[in-house]
Design a protein around this motif. Structure first.
Motif, PDB file in Angstrom:
ATOM      1  N   LEU A 265       0.826  -1.209   0.000  1.00  0.00           N
ATOM      2  CA  LEU A 265       0.000   0.000   0.000  1.00  0.00           C
ATOM      3  C   LEU A 265       0.859   1.257   0.000  1.00  0.00           C
ATOM      4  N   GLN A 266       2.007   1.222   0.672  1.00  0.00           N
ATOM      5  CA  GLN A 266       2.906   2.369   0.654  1.00  0.00           C
ATOM      6  C   GLN A 266       3.486   2.587  -0.741  1.00  0.00           C
ATOM      7  N   ALA A 267       3.928   1.510  -1.375  1.00  0.00           N
ATOM      8  CA  ALA A 267       4.545   1.628  -2.695  1.00  0.00           C
ATOM      9  C   ALA A 267       3.551   2.090  -3.750  1.00  0.00           C
ATOM     10  N   SER A 268       2.298   1.682  -3.633  1.00  0.00           N
ATOM     11  CA  SER A 268       1.297   2.047  -4.636  1.00  0.00           C
ATOM     12  C   SER A 268       0.678   3.413  -4.380  1.00  0.00           C
ATOM     13  N   GLY A 269       0.920   3.983  -3.203  1.00  0.00           N
ATOM     14  CA  GLY A 269       0.319   5.271  -2.875  1.00  0.00           C
ATOM     15  C   GLY A 269      -1.070   5.159  -2.291  1.00  0.00           C
ATOM     16  N   LEU A 270      -1.456   3.975  -1.807  1.00  0.00           N
ATOM     17  CA  LEU A 270      -2.787   3.757  -1.246  1.00  0.00           C
ATOM     18  C   LEU A 270      -2.768   3.609   0.269  1.00  0.00           C
ATOM     19  N   PHE A 271      -1.623   3.850   0.889  1.00  0.00           N
ATOM     20  CA  PHE A 271      -1.525   3.637   2.328  1.00  0.00           C
ATOM     21  C   PHE A 271      -2.435   4.585   3.108  1.00  0.00           C
ATOM     22  N   HIS A 272      -2.724   5.746   2.519  1.00  0.00           N
ATOM     23  CA  HIS A 272      -3.585   6.711   3.212  1.00  0.00           C
ATOM     24  C   HIS A 272      -4.982   6.149   3.455  1.00  0.00           C
ATOM     25  N   ILE A 273      -5.365   5.117   2.716  1.00  0.00           N
ATOM     26  CA  ILE A 273      -6.694   4.518   2.908  1.00  0.00           C
ATOM     27  C   ILE A 273      -6.806   3.878   4.287  1.00  0.00           C
ATOM     28  N   LEU A 274      -5.683   3.437   4.863  1.00  0.00           N
ATOM     29  CA  LEU A 274      -5.717   2.780   6.167  1.00  0.00           C
ATOM     30  C   LEU A 274      -5.876   3.766   7.313  1.00  0.00           C
ATOM     31  N   SER A 275      -5.549   5.030   7.073  1.00  0.00           N
ATOM     32  CA  SER A 275      -5.645   6.038   8.128  1.00  0.00           C
ATOM     33  C   SER A 275      -7.014   6.686   8.081  1.00  0.00           C
ATOM     34  N   ALA A 455      -3.010   4.352  -9.136  1.00  0.00           N
ATOM     35  CA  ALA A 455      -3.578   3.478  -8.106  1.00  0.00           C
ATOM     36  C   ALA A 455      -4.818   4.094  -7.478  1.00  0.00           C
ATOM     37  N   ASN A 456      -4.766   5.382  -7.166  1.00  0.00           N
ATOM     38  CA  ASN A 456      -5.920   6.032  -6.543  1.00  0.00           C
ATOM     39  C   ASN A 456      -7.091   6.152  -7.501  1.00  0.00           C
ATOM     40  N   ALA A 457      -6.808   6.433  -8.766  1.00  0.00           N
ATOM     41  CA  ALA A 457      -7.896   6.532  -9.744  1.00  0.00           C
ATOM     42  C   ALA A 457      -8.628   5.203  -9.892  1.00  0.00           C
ATOM     43  N   LEU A 458      -7.898   4.093  -9.752  1.00  0.00           N
ATOM     44  CA  LEU A 458      -8.527   2.773  -9.878  1.00  0.00           C
ATOM     45  C   LEU A 458      -9.166   2.299  -8.576  1.00  0.00           C
ATOM     46  N   ALA A 459      -8.506   2.612  -7.432  1.00  0.00           N
ATOM     47  CA  ALA A 459      -8.954   2.039  -6.162  1.00  0.00           C
ATOM     48  C   ALA A 459     -10.016   2.869  -5.455  1.00  0.00           C
ATOM     49  N   GLU A 495     -10.394  -7.250  -1.828  1.00  0.00           N
ATOM     50  CA  GLU A 495      -9.589  -8.081  -2.726  1.00  0.00           C
ATOM     51  C   GLU A 495      -9.196  -7.305  -3.975  1.00  0.00           C
ATOM     52  N   VAL A 496     -10.167  -6.565  -4.538  1.00  0.00           N
ATOM     53  CA  VAL A 496      -9.876  -5.768  -5.730  1.00  0.00           C
ATOM     54  C   VAL A 496      -8.873  -4.663  -5.392  1.00  0.00           C
ATOM     55  N   MET A 497      -9.074  -3.997  -4.251  1.00  0.00           N
ATOM     56  CA  MET A 497      -8.166  -2.926  -3.849  1.00  0.00           C
ATOM     57  C   MET A 497      -6.738  -3.443  -3.686  1.00  0.00           C
TER      58      MET A 497
END
Length: 710
Positions: A265-275, A455-459, A495-497
Motif C-alpha cells: 500500500l505504501q509503494a502504490s500510494g494507497l496507504f492513506h486509505i488505512l488512516s 492506483a488512486n484513480a482505480l482504487a 480483494e480488488v483494492m
C-alpha cells in the motif's frame, strides 16, 4: 465589498497602471478576504514560535493576545493591522498551549521504576505488542521529574492488556524523551510533549488494582470496548489479512495488518486509505447525507414542505461524530470530523458547503485548539490537499458547463456524460490532492509513490462503492446479526483494492525514498500552493517566485559525518551513499539516516560499502583530506590515541584523547544527542540535536543517573 468564492477561477484584471497600480488592485481585493487568509497567517505566527531558539516568557503571549483582541474589537477596519494581529494571535496561542500541556521531563535512564497510575490509552502495535499510556499518580522518581504521562511498550506472546481507565501498579525501565536522529530532523519528543508525556519506557511487570473507574475514562472505555467487539465481529466474517484491513477501516486498529500488505500500500500510494481521516469521514458522513436525503425525497410531502437537506446534514453530523468516537478520535480523525462538520453546518445555515471560507473556519478552529498541529505532517498534508480541492471545485463547475453543457441527449447520453465527467474529476482531484499533500510528505517522509495517481484513480471508486458504504452498513446491521452480506461485499472490494495495490507496487521504481525536502523548500512550496489557491487577484503570480525559491532550497544539506545519539555507530557520506563504520550497530539510527537522505539501498548492500578500515577497535576513513576515526567499545581498554582531525568515541574519553579539530565521545552525545559534522575546504563545522532544538520546554537537560533513588 466582499468577493464571492465562486469568482475564484482566475486572477482579476487590475485597473491600475504600473507596479503601484497592481499592488493597489491586489490589496483592494484581498483586504476583504482576511477570513480566507487567516489560517495561513496563524500558521506564520505558530511557526515563528516553534522556530525560536529559546522559550519566550509567559508575559509575551499575554501581551500579544491582548494586542490581537484590541485590534479585533476596536481597530479591525484597519486590515493591515488585523493581519499583524492574526500572526500575533498564532504566536500567543502556541505559547499558551505549550504552558497548558507542559509536564515534568525525565532527565536520566531509570531502570526498575515503580509506577502507580491509570491507563489512559491502550494501542496494539502488533501481535503480542502494546503501547500503553499511563496517567501517573505516583512514581519512584525525583519529584521534579515525575511526568503527567508516560508512554510504555509491553511485549509478550500471551498478554492481556489492562482495560482503559483501570488503575495499575507496574515496574518499568524508563528513558527520557527521544531526541532527533540527526540534528534538525523530526522531533518525536516534542510530539510526545504535546500529549503531556514526559518519559518513555518498557514495562517489566504490571498488576491491575481494584477500584472504581474515574468518570473521565468511562466514555472512552465504553467506546474502546465497543470498538473491540466490532473488530471481533468483522474478523470473524472476514478472516485473514483482509479482515485486519477491514477492522482498520472501521475501528482504526491496524496492528494485525501484515507487513507485506503495508509495504504494498505504501509503494502504490494507497496507504492513506488505512488512516481514518478525510477520505473515510467524507465517505461515511457524505454517504449518510446522500442516503438520508434520497430516502426523505421519496415522500413528496416531506420533500416539498420541509428542509430535508438540512435534516440529512444533521444526520451526517451525528454519524460522523459517532465514527470519530468509534475510531478513538485520533488527531487526524478529529481534524477530519471538524472539517466536514463545518461543511455540513454551512448547509444548516444555507451557505455553500464546499468553499475556501469553510476550510478557513475549520483550519482556524483546529489551530486555535491545537496549534502544534501546524508543524505536524498530517495537518499540513490534509490542509494543502483540501485547499487545492476547494479552489478547484468552482473552477471545475464552470469548466464542466462550458465544455460539456447539458443537452437533450436522452438517458444514455446523460449517464455517459456523468460517467466521463466523474472519471475526469476523479483523476484531477487525485492529481491535485496528491501533488499538494506531497509537499508536506516530501519534507516529513521523503517517500514518493510515482504511480499513486493511477492506483488512486482505480482504487478510490472501489473504496467509495464497495468498501466504505458496506462497512458502514455492516456496523448498522450488527445489532441484528445481519452484517454477513455487507461484509462479504466489502471483502470482495478489499480483494480488488489489494490486487490494484500489488499490481501498481510491482512496477519499476514504484516506491522511491528521496532525500527529505528541506524546511525552507517545504515552506516556500507551501506558500506557493497557497498563493495559487487562495487569491482571486493577480497575487497568484506570487506563486512563480515562491516556486523558484523552493527549487533553490530543495534538499537537506548532506553532512560529512553522522554520529548516533548513543555514539554506538557513525556513518560518512560517500558517493555510494551512507557508509557506516560498523554496519550491524545502531540499526535504528542508520535506518533513519537512510530515510532522511534518500538512500534506497538494503542493509546488506550498505554493509558491503567500502570506506572504513577497522582494526583493533579503531575505524578510520578520510574525507576531503580530513582524517576521521571512530573508537568502538572494543577499544576502550587499549588506551591508544589515533592522531586524526575528527575523533569519535563510543565511550567517555575523559580528555585522554583529542582530535585535532573535533572530539565527540559518549559524554557529548549523552548531553547533546546526535551530531553532524560538515567538512568543506578544510573547515569543520559541528552541530548537534540539542543545539538545533534550542532551550525549549520539551528539551531536557541530561543528568547523571542515580544509582539508588530514595
Amino acid at each position: 465589498m466582499a468577493v464571492a468564492e465562486a469568482d475564484s477561477t482566475w486572477p482579476i484584471a487590475g485597473k491600475g497602471a504600473g507596479l503601484s497600480g497592481a499592488f493597489s488592485d491586489i490589496w483592494s481585493v484581498e483586504r476583504e478576504r482576511v477570513a480566507v487568509w487567516s489560517p495561513l497567517l496563524l500558521v506564520v505566527g505558530i511557526w515563528t514560535y516553534f522556530n525560536l531558539a529559546t522559550e519566550p516568557q509567559a508575559w509575551v503571549s499575554w501581551v500579544l493576545l491582548s494586542f490581537a483582541a484590541a485590534v479585533v474589537f476596536r481597530w479591525r477596519s484597519n486590515r493591515l493591522l488585523l493581519l499583524i494581529a492574526i500572526i500575533c494571535l498564532g504566536f500567543a496561542v502556541a505559547k499558551l498551549r505549550t504552558d497548558w500541556m507542559t509536564t515534568s521531563l525525565l532527565r536520566a535512564y531509570a531502570p526498575n521504576t515503580e509506577i502507580n497510575g491509570h491507563v489512559a490509552d491502550v494501542v496494539r502495535r502488533s501481535r503480542g505488542s502494546y503501547v500503553i499510556i499511563i496517567d501517573v499518580d505516583a512514581a519512584k522518581l525525583p519529584a521534579s521529574e515525575i511526568p503527567n504521562r508516560i508512554r510504555l511498550t509491553w511485549r509478550g506472546k500471551k498478554l492481556e492488556p489492562p482495560t482503559l481507565g483501570r488503575r495499575v501498579q507496574l515496574t518499568a525501565d524508563l528513558s527520557p524523551l527521544p531526541r532527533p536522529a540527526a540534528p534538525g530532523t523530526f522531533d518525536y519528543g516534542r510530539q510526545l510533549f504535546f500529549q503531556s508525556i514526559g518519559a518513555t519506557g518498557r514495562i517489566k511487570t504490571l498488576t491491575p488494582l481494584a477500584g472504581d473507574m474515574p468518570w473521565r475514562y468511562q466514555m472512552r472505555a465504553a467506546f474502546h470496548n465497543l470498538r473491540s467487539a466490532i473488530g471481533e465481529r468483522i474478523r470473524a466474517s472476514i478472516p485473514g489479512p483482509l479482515g485486519s484491513i477491514a477492522d482498520a477501516l472501521v475501528t482504526g486498529e491496524r496492528a494485525a495488518i501484515p507487513r507485506g500488505m503495508n509495504e504494498s500500500l505504501q509503494a502504490s500510494g494507497l496507504f492513506h486509505i488505512l488512516s481514518i481521516s478525510g477520505l473515510h469521514m467524507t465517505l461515511v458522513a457524505g454517504g449518510v447525507f446522500w442516503a438520508s436525503r434520497a430516502a426523505l425525497a421519496l415522500s413528496p410531502h416531506l420533500a416539498l414542505q420541509y428542509p430535508i437537506k438540512k435534516w440529512a446534514a444533521g444526520a451526517a453530523l451525528f454519524v460522523g461524530l459517532l465514527y470519530m468516537l468509534l475510531a478513538d478520535g485520533g488527531a487526524a480523525t478529529e481534524r477530519s470530523f471538524l472539517m466536514i462538520g463545518v461543511m455540513f453546518f454551512a448547509i444548516l445555515v444555507d451557505r455553500p458547503a464546499i468553499s475556501l471560507h469553510n476550510l478557513a473556519v475549520a483550519a482556524v478552529l483546529i489551530l486555535l485548539w491545537q496549534p502544534e498541529q501546524a508543524v505536524s505532517a498530517s495537518f499540513q498534508m490534509s490542509f494543502l490537499a483540501v485547499m487545492g480541492l476547494a479552489a478547484f471545485y468552482p473552477m471545475w463547475s464552470k469548466t464542466e458547463q462550458r465544455f460539456w453543457p447539458l443537452r437533450n441527449s436522452g438517458l444514455i447520453g446523460l449517464w455517459s456524460r456523468r460517467v466521463v465527467l466523474l472519471f475526469i474529476a476523479s483523476l484531477l482531484t487525485s492529481l491535485i490532492a496528491g501533488s499538494l499533500s506531497g509537499i508536506a510528505a516530501a519534507h516529513h517522509f521523503g517517500r514518493v509513490a510515482p504511480y499513486g495517481l493511477v492506483a488512486n484513480a482505480l482504487a478510490l471508486p472501489v473504496t467509495g462503492v464497495a468498501i466504505m458504504p458496506m462497512a458502514m452498513l455492516a456496523v448498522l446491521l450488527m445489532p441484528f446479526g445481519l452484517e454477513g452480506l455487507p461484509l462479504s461485499i466489502m471483502e470482495r472490494g478489499l480483494e480488488v483494492m489489494m490486487w490494484i495495490s500489488d499490481w501498481v507496487a510491482s512496477w519499476q521504481n514504484a516506491n522511491l525514498q528521496l532525500p527529505l525536502l528541506s524546511v525552507e523548500a517545504a515552506m516556500f512550496a507551501s506558500f506557493a500552493a497557497a498563493a495559487l489557491c487562495l487569491p482571486v487577484s493577480r497575487l497568484r503570480w506570487l506563486a512563480l517566485p515562491l516556486v523558484c525559491a523552493a527549487a533553490y532550497f530543495t534538499q537537506v544539506p548532506k553532512p560529512t559525518l553522522l554520529v548516533d545519539e548513543r555514539a554506538g555507530n557513525v556513518a560518512v557520506m560517500t558517493k555510494q551513499g551512507l557508509t557506516p563504520a560498523l554496519p550491524g550497530q545502531a540499526p535504528m539510527s542508520l535506518s533513519r539516516w537512510m530515510d532522511i537522505f534518500g538512500d534506497n539501498a538494503t542493509s546488506k548492500v550498505v554493509a558491503q560499502r567500502a570506506g572504513w578500515t577497522c582494526a583493533d577497535g579503531i575505524c578510520r576513513t578520510k574525507v576531503r583530506q580530513t582524517e576521521i576515526a571512530f573508537l568502538s567499545r572494543a577499544h576502550e581498554t587499549k588506551r591508544t590515541c589515533p592522531k586524526v582531525d575528527v575523533l569519535v568515541a563510543a565511550y567517555p574519553l575523559r580528555r585522554m584523547c583529542r582530535g585535532k579539530s573535533v572530539t565527540i565521545d559518549r559524554f557529548d552525545v549523552w548531553r547533546n544527542g546526535a551530531y553532524a559534522v560538515f567538512v568543506d575546504d578544510g573547515s569543520v563545522e559541528v552541530v548537534n540535536s540539542k543545539s538545533e532544538q534550542g532551550k525549549r520546554p520539551w528539551v531536557y537537560e541530561a543528568r547523571a543517573r542515580e544509582k539508588k533513588l530514595k
